[in-house]
Design an enzyme around this catalytic site. Structure first.
Site, short mmCIF file in Angstrom:
data_model
loop_
_atom_site.label_atom_id
_atom_site.label_comp_id
_atom_site.label_asym_id
_atom_site.label_seq_id
_atom_site.Cartn_x
_atom_site.Cartn_y
_atom_site.Cartn_z
N CYS A 46 -13.20 4.02 -27.94
CA CYS A 46 -14.53 4.60 -28.08
C CYS A 46 -15.26 4.63 -26.74
O CYS A 46 -16.26 3.93 -26.54
CB CYS A 46 -15.32 3.83 -29.12
SG CYS A 46 -14.45 3.82 -30.69
N GLU A 47 -14.75 5.42 -25.84
CA GLU A 47 -15.33 5.62 -24.51
C GLU A 47 -14.94 7.03 -24.07
O GLU A 47 -13.77 7.41 -24.24
CB GLU A 47 -14.72 4.65 -23.47
CG GLU A 47 -14.94 3.19 -23.72
CD GLU A 47 -16.32 2.70 -23.31
OE1 GLU A 47 -16.98 3.35 -22.48
OE2 GLU A 47 -16.74 1.66 -23.86
N ARG B 30 -5.44 3.52 -15.38
CA ARG B 30 -5.52 4.20 -14.08
C ARG B 30 -6.25 5.55 -14.13
O ARG B 30 -7.06 5.83 -13.25
CB ARG B 30 -4.13 4.35 -13.46
CG ARG B 30 -3.45 3.00 -13.20
CD ARG B 30 -2.19 3.12 -12.35
NE ARG B 30 -2.50 3.60 -11.02
CZ ARG B 30 -2.37 4.84 -10.60
NH1 ARG B 30 -1.85 5.76 -11.38
NH2 ARG B 30 -2.72 5.19 -9.37
N TYR C 106 -9.43 5.34 -11.81
CA TYR C 106 -9.24 5.97 -10.50
C TYR C 106 -9.06 7.49 -10.58
O TYR C 106 -8.61 8.10 -9.61
CB TYR C 106 -7.99 5.42 -9.79
CG TYR C 106 -7.77 3.94 -9.83
CD1 TYR C 106 -8.69 3.06 -9.25
CD2 TYR C 106 -6.62 3.41 -10.42
CE1 TYR C 106 -8.45 1.70 -9.28
CE2 TYR C 106 -6.39 2.05 -10.44
CZ TYR C 106 -7.31 1.19 -9.87
OH TYR C 106 -7.07 -0.16 -9.88
N GLY D 108 0.76 -1.24 0.00
CA GLY D 108 0.00 0.00 0.00
C GLY D 108 0.79 1.28 0.00
O GLY D 108 0.22 2.35 -0.23
N TYR E 93 0.72 -1.31 -12.23
CA TYR E 93 -0.67 -1.34 -12.66
C TYR E 93 -0.85 -0.67 -14.02
O TYR E 93 -1.82 0.04 -14.27
CB TYR E 93 -1.58 -0.70 -11.58
CG TYR E 93 -1.38 -1.35 -10.23
CD1 TYR E 93 -1.84 -2.66 -10.00
CD2 TYR E 93 -0.67 -0.72 -9.21
CE1 TYR E 93 -1.63 -3.28 -8.78
CE2 TYR E 93 -0.46 -1.34 -7.99
CZ TYR E 93 -0.94 -2.61 -7.78
OH TYR E 93 -0.72 -3.24 -6.58
N PRO F 38 4.67 -5.10 -0.69
CA PRO F 38 4.62 -3.89 -1.53
C PRO F 38 4.55 -4.25 -3.00
O PRO F 38 5.19 -5.20 -3.46
CB PRO F 38 5.94 -3.19 -1.21
CG PRO F 38 6.87 -4.34 -0.92
CD PRO F 38 6.04 -5.38 -0.23
C1 LIG Z 1 -2.46 -5.33 -4.40
C2 LIG Z 1 -2.02 -5.92 -3.12
C3 LIG Z 1 -0.82 -5.54 -2.55
C4 LIG Z 1 0.07 -4.49 -3.14
O1 LIG Z 1 -0.45 -3.21 -3.01
P1 LIG Z 1 0.43 -1.95 -3.44
O2 LIG Z 1 -0.44 -0.80 -3.17
O3 LIG Z 1 0.77 -2.11 -4.87
O4 LIG Z 1 1.65 -1.94 -2.58
C5 LIG Z 1 -0.43 -6.19 -1.40
N1 LIG Z 1 -1.19 -7.14 -0.82
C6 LIG Z 1 -2.37 -7.52 -1.33
C7 LIG Z 1 -3.15 -8.58 -0.67
C8 LIG Z 1 -2.83 -6.92 -2.50
O5 LIG Z 1 -4.00 -7.28 -3.00
#
Ligand SMILES: *Cc1c(COP(=O)(O)O)cnc(C)c1O
Length: 396
Positions: A348-349, A318, A322, A241, A377, A280
């Site tokens: 076409c969106e 993305r 998002y 995350g 991603y 990560p």
């Molecule tokens: C996607 C995901 C991650 C990685 O998330 P990042 O934001 O890319 O670091 C880690 N653990 C799980 C279970 C995920 O689904």
């Protein structure tokens, strides 16, 4: 860490060796992702330094290019996978079964069977029916399986709602209230389920960690309680995350963010007798990739100026999904100053945009641009909608 996408004069340079991106185009046959594997190595090393004792499992859904996976495997990373396809890719790229954590809410019978037969390090379980399915398969195969419980702490974090995963309304993880039932299933499994730890993943693109701190604090007593029940219970998986700043690239700011993150995770887990695991994805690879594309048309309407590229939501979803920000930088700056553009793709969106009302250097038909921070991603979410071709992937 240093800036990896910068102008030298009017030429855009990229990567650990600051090569001119214009020189990488070669025979242009369409948009391509360009990755610098050395940058991924450097970032992994930096993260490992910040978390000396943690085992880092790279969340390979962010970017599963074999060269990057092999580089990470050779540095001692593990892999966090979310499908059978990712398991096989990880094995092909040098990860051993004991380097692999299998996450995800929808594991099929075939995926679980294969995971148990391979003896993967850990299955992160996300629901009671999944735990029951795992128990049944482990018993059939007469093979004990190491399981960590992904707990949904019901904590909100500041990120896009589509990438927040730690709220009660999200599909991810076991509710705290389900844990009593977990113990019953473990007990009746007669040893085929070995509880090894707790896992947590609150969401992606976190730039602020108060929610993470709160979640870690909520999980602490749960971890201790479980550890008192199960001898084998030693893993604390703090998930992934950690975010990157897509608006600017400032190594000092990035260092500060990493420090804050490490302080929260290490601080909140320090007193536990636990092996720390991390998952990560984005942070390791986002900056290590760009998407190079060509301006097909500059279209003036009464209200807007559209820059129409040969890439769009089919290659990098993305922005559409998002409202994510990616910088869009001409490989060679012209002298014409800045203009406000809507940068869009061929699909076409109306959601097919890279940027709206974006102030950026002037571009003309035929110019090449780089879309920044596209290593995570990007290709992994690309599709062939409109029967457009997938982009190429090149490695520096
Ligand atoms: C996607 C995901 C991650 C990685 O998330 P990042 O934001 O890319 O670091 C880690 N653990 C799980 C279970 C995920 O689904």
């Amino acid at each position: 860490m240093k800036s990896v996408l910068t102008y030298n004069g009017d030429a855009l340079t990229f990567g650990s060796k600051s090569i001119r991106l214009a020189e990488t185009i070669g025979a242009y046959e369409g948009p391509f992702y360009l990755y610098d594997s050395q940058l991924v190595r450097e970032r992994f090393t930096r993260l490992q330094e910040a978390f000396k004792k943690a085992k880092i499992f790279y969340a390979m859904k962010a970017n599963s290019h074999p060269v990057l996976l092999k580089a990470l495997a050779s540095l001692g990373a593990g892999a966090d996978v979310v499908s059978g396809g990712e398991v096989e890719r990880a094995l092909e790229c040098g990860f051993t079964p004991r380097d692999i954590i299998f996450s995800g809410v929808g594991k099929t019978v075939a995926e679980i069977r294969r995971a148990i037969q391979l003896g993967l390090e850990q299955l992160n379980v996300e629901s009671l029916p999944e735990l029951e399915r795992i128990e049944k398969i482990a018993r059939e195969l007469k093979t004990p399986v190491r399981v960590a419980f992904r707990v949904n702490p019901d904590v909100s974090v500041q990120t896009h709602p589509y990438i927040a995963t730690g709220l009660a309304e999200n599909k991810f993880g076991l509710e705290m209230g389900a844990l009593a039932r977990v113990h019953e299933i473990v007990a009746r499994s007669e040893g085929w389920i070995q509880p090894v730890g707790l896992s947590l993943h609150l969401g992606s693109q976190l730039m602020e960690f108060s929610g993470l701190r709160e979640a870690l604090q909520r999980l602490r007593p749960v971890f201790l309680e479980m550890q008192s029940r199960y001898e084998s219970f030693t893993k604390f998986d703090a998930g992934g995350g950690l975010g990157v700043d897509y608006e600017i690239e400032d190594p000092a700011v990035e260092e500060r963010l990493l420090k804050e993150y490490a302080e929260v995770v290490l601080g909140e887990t320090a007193s536990l007798r636990a092996d720390l695991q991390l998952e990560p994805g984005r942070w390791l690879v986002a900056r290590a990739g760009v998407l190079v594309a060509q301006v097909q048309y500059v279209k003036q309407t009464s209200g807007r100026t559209f820059v129409i590229l040969d890439t769009g939501m089919n290659h990098l979803i993305r922005p559409a999904l998002y409202q994510a920000h990616h910088r869009i930088l001409p490989l060679q700056r012209r002298g014409g100053g800045m203009r406000k553009y809507d940068v869009v793709g061929p699909i076409c969106e109306s959601a097919d945009f890279m940027a709206k009302e974006r102030e950026m250097p002037v571009v003309e038909q035929g110019d090449f641009v780089a879309i920044s921070d596209a290593g995570a991603y990007g290709f992994s979410m690309a599709n062939q909608y409109n029967l457009q071709r997938l982009p190429e992937e090149r490695i520096l």
